[in-house]
Design a protein around this motif. Structure first.
Motif, PDB file in Angstrom:
ATOM      1  N   HIS A  23       0.833  -1.202   0.000  1.00 59.44           N
ATOM      2  CA  HIS A  23       0.000   0.000   0.000  1.00 59.44           C
ATOM      3  C   HIS A  23       0.874   1.260   0.000  1.00 59.44           C
ATOM      4  O   HIS A  23       1.871   1.351   0.714  1.00 59.44           O
ATOM      5  N   LYS A  32      -5.250  -3.902   3.188  1.00 60.12           N
ATOM      6  CA  LYS A  32      -5.218  -4.748   4.377  1.00 60.12           C
ATOM      7  C   LYS A  32      -4.078  -4.364   5.304  1.00 60.12           C
ATOM      8  O   LYS A  32      -2.938  -4.168   4.854  1.00 60.12           O
ATOM      9  N   SER A  33      -4.399  -4.277   6.599  1.00 66.86           N
ATOM     10  CA  SER A  33      -3.398  -4.026   7.635  1.00 66.86           C
ATOM     11  C   SER A  33      -3.374  -5.204   8.589  1.00 66.86           C
ATOM     12  O   SER A  33      -4.422  -5.705   8.992  1.00 66.86           O
ATOM     13  N   ASP A  64       2.669  -7.162   9.768  1.00 66.78           N
ATOM     14  CA  ASP A  64       3.018  -7.116   8.358  1.00 66.78           C
ATOM     15  C   ASP A  64       2.883  -5.688   7.836  1.00 66.78           C
ATOM     16  O   ASP A  64       2.252  -4.830   8.466  1.00 66.78           O
ATOM     17  N   ALA A  65       3.467  -5.421   6.672  1.00 68.15           N
ATOM     18  CA  ALA A  65       3.293  -4.135   6.003  1.00 68.15           C
ATOM     19  C   ALA A  65       1.850  -4.003   5.529  1.00 68.15           C
ATOM     20  O   ALA A  65       1.147  -4.993   5.345  1.00 68.15           O
ATOM     21  N   ASN A  66       1.409  -2.768   5.354  1.00 72.12           N
ATOM     22  CA  ASN A  66       0.107  -2.551   4.738  1.00 72.12           C
ATOM     23  C   ASN A  66       0.174  -3.037   3.292  1.00 72.12           C
ATOM     24  O   ASN A  66       1.122  -2.743   2.560  1.00 72.12           O
ATOM     25  N   ARG A  67      -0.834  -3.773   2.894  1.00 75.96           N
ATOM     26  CA  ARG A  67      -0.809  -4.393   1.568  1.00 75.96           C
ATOM     27  C   ARG A  67      -2.088  -4.109   0.800  1.00 75.96           C
ATOM     28  O   ARG A  67      -3.116  -3.737   1.383  1.00 75.96           O
TER      29      ARG A  67
END
Lengths: 249, 146
Positions: free
Chosen positions: A64, A117-118, A122-125
């Motif tokens: 993201h 998605k958060s 994990d990184a925001n994707r």
């Protein structure tokens, strides 16, 4: 038997409406499907089918980023409520001089899914799907002629050889431009002998100055026509950052 | 009892038609495949009636698909995309599949006619570019001992 020439997925490029979005993505898949109608009749021993209409989708995931006008979240959020965009997928890349001649697909489609998605670890994707739209031109398979790069003066690309047979079915010329173009005109040239080239009538695109966008000839909804001879190359005048693609039919 | 004669999948060969001559299986895609599976099925209609203790069936018509996949290459991409987009009816594509090779003395050869109803190209940062396809059989499979 022609030897396999494999390529790594990390070299792929994806563009949309003039923007390079490769840097936001971790995977991209284009899937083409063909409807089929069963025509099996009595006394048959094996089912019979006739091929119908083609359909296809593009599916991708990545990181993201909404930090700029050309960042993936800015683009995808807008596309979710807009019409067809012009997508470009080159599995072996469309940037750098080595990308000349790489196979690629130009895809007209609209986004029918976009997810952000958060997760705590994990990184925001992001993930998204693009529905190919025949009304916007559908999908064309062809080659990268002018890799995405800044051109400071007019010039010609090298030529691509389609073999000994000319086509009378025309083709599709696509150009993606960045926001630094000035008087850019991109044209398709062809030749029978790879020595004397001439402009192919109609196959010229004149992008709007200083505009990040994608352009297509013929326009969506128009069936390509015209004779395209064996050897083809792209000629451009003006300056700017752009990528040119051509699909001969 | 005849002894088992096993074979390794790496020896398989696969030929298919081209967009220009779909009815002639002269384009080898073996070097572009990791796997191929000739899946033949038979329709069945259940005719179980009252008082049966086991389901009863009558056999119907044959059908089949061949899912294939492998590493992406511009050459196989050109052929598969072309077969996917053949003008309708698009059901005259010839194929040849030899699990242990194609040629005299190389075992069993399966041949027939089909259409390509799926072709997918995928790029992932941690892997090679790959492709997957699906072949829909449109005729009886011919099995030959080479």
């Amino acid at each position: 038997m022609v030897a396999l020439v494999p390529t790594h997925g990390s070299g792929a490029d994806v563009m949309v409406n003039g923007y390079v979005v490769s840097q936001y993505l971790q995977d991209f898949a284009w899937a083409g499907m063909r409807e089929k109608s069963e025509v099996t009749a009595f006394k048959s021993t094996n089912k019979s089918y006739v091929g119908g209409v083609m359909d296809s989708t593009g599916v991708f995931t990545g990181m993201h980023d909404g930090s700029s006008a050309g960042a993936i979240d800015t683009l995808m959020f807008g596309y979710l409520s807009s019409g067809d965009a012009m997508w470009f997928y080159a599995p072996s890349g469309c940037q750098g001089s080595g990308a000349f001649g790489n196979t690629a697909m130009s895809i007209a489609g609209f986004s029918d899914k976009y997810e952000v998605k958060s997760a705590v670890a994990d990184a925001n994707r992001i993930s998204a799907e693009v529905q190919t739209d025949g009304l916007g031109g559908g999908v064309d398979r062809g080659f990268v002629y002018s890799p995405y790069a800044t051109q400071g003066s007019s010039g010609n690309t090298a030529s691509i050889d389609f073999g000994s047979v000319s086509s009378t079915n025309g083709g599709v010329l696509v150009v993606h431009t960045a926001g630094d173009t000035a008087s850019l005109v991109v044209s398709l040239f062809d030749s029978a002998d790879n020595s004397t080239f001439a402009a192919v009538s109609g196959y010229t695109l004149s992008p709007t100055n200083a505009t990040t966008a994608a352009y297509r000839y013929p326009a969506a909804g128009t069936t390509p026509t015209g004779t395209i001879r064996r050897y083809t190359r792209i000629n451009w005048t003006g300056t700017g950052t752009f990528m040119a693609f051509f699909s001969r039919k | 009892m005849a002894a088992l004669s096993p074979s390794h999948g790496s020896r398989a060969q696969f030929f298919i038609g081209t967009p220009g001559t779909p009815g002639t299986a002269n384009f080898e895609i073996s070097q572009y495949l990791r796997q191929a599976a000739l899946g033949m099925t038979r329709d069945k209609a259940e005719v179980t009636a009252f008082r049966s203790t086991n389901k009863n069936y009558v056999a119907g018509i044959l059908d089949g698909t061949v899912p294939i996949d492998g590493p992406y290459d511009a050459n196989v991409d050109n052929n598969m995309f072309g077969l996917l987009t053949l003008a309708s009816p698009a059901n005259t594509v010839a194929y040849q599949y030899g699990p242990t090779g194609i040629g005299s003395g190389l075992g069993i050869l399966y041949t027939g006619t089909c259409m390509v109803d799926k072709y997918e190209v995928k790029s992932t940062i941690g892997a090679s570019n790959d492709w997957t396809g699906n072949i829909q059989l449109v005729s009886v499979v011919t099995r030959t001992v080479q």
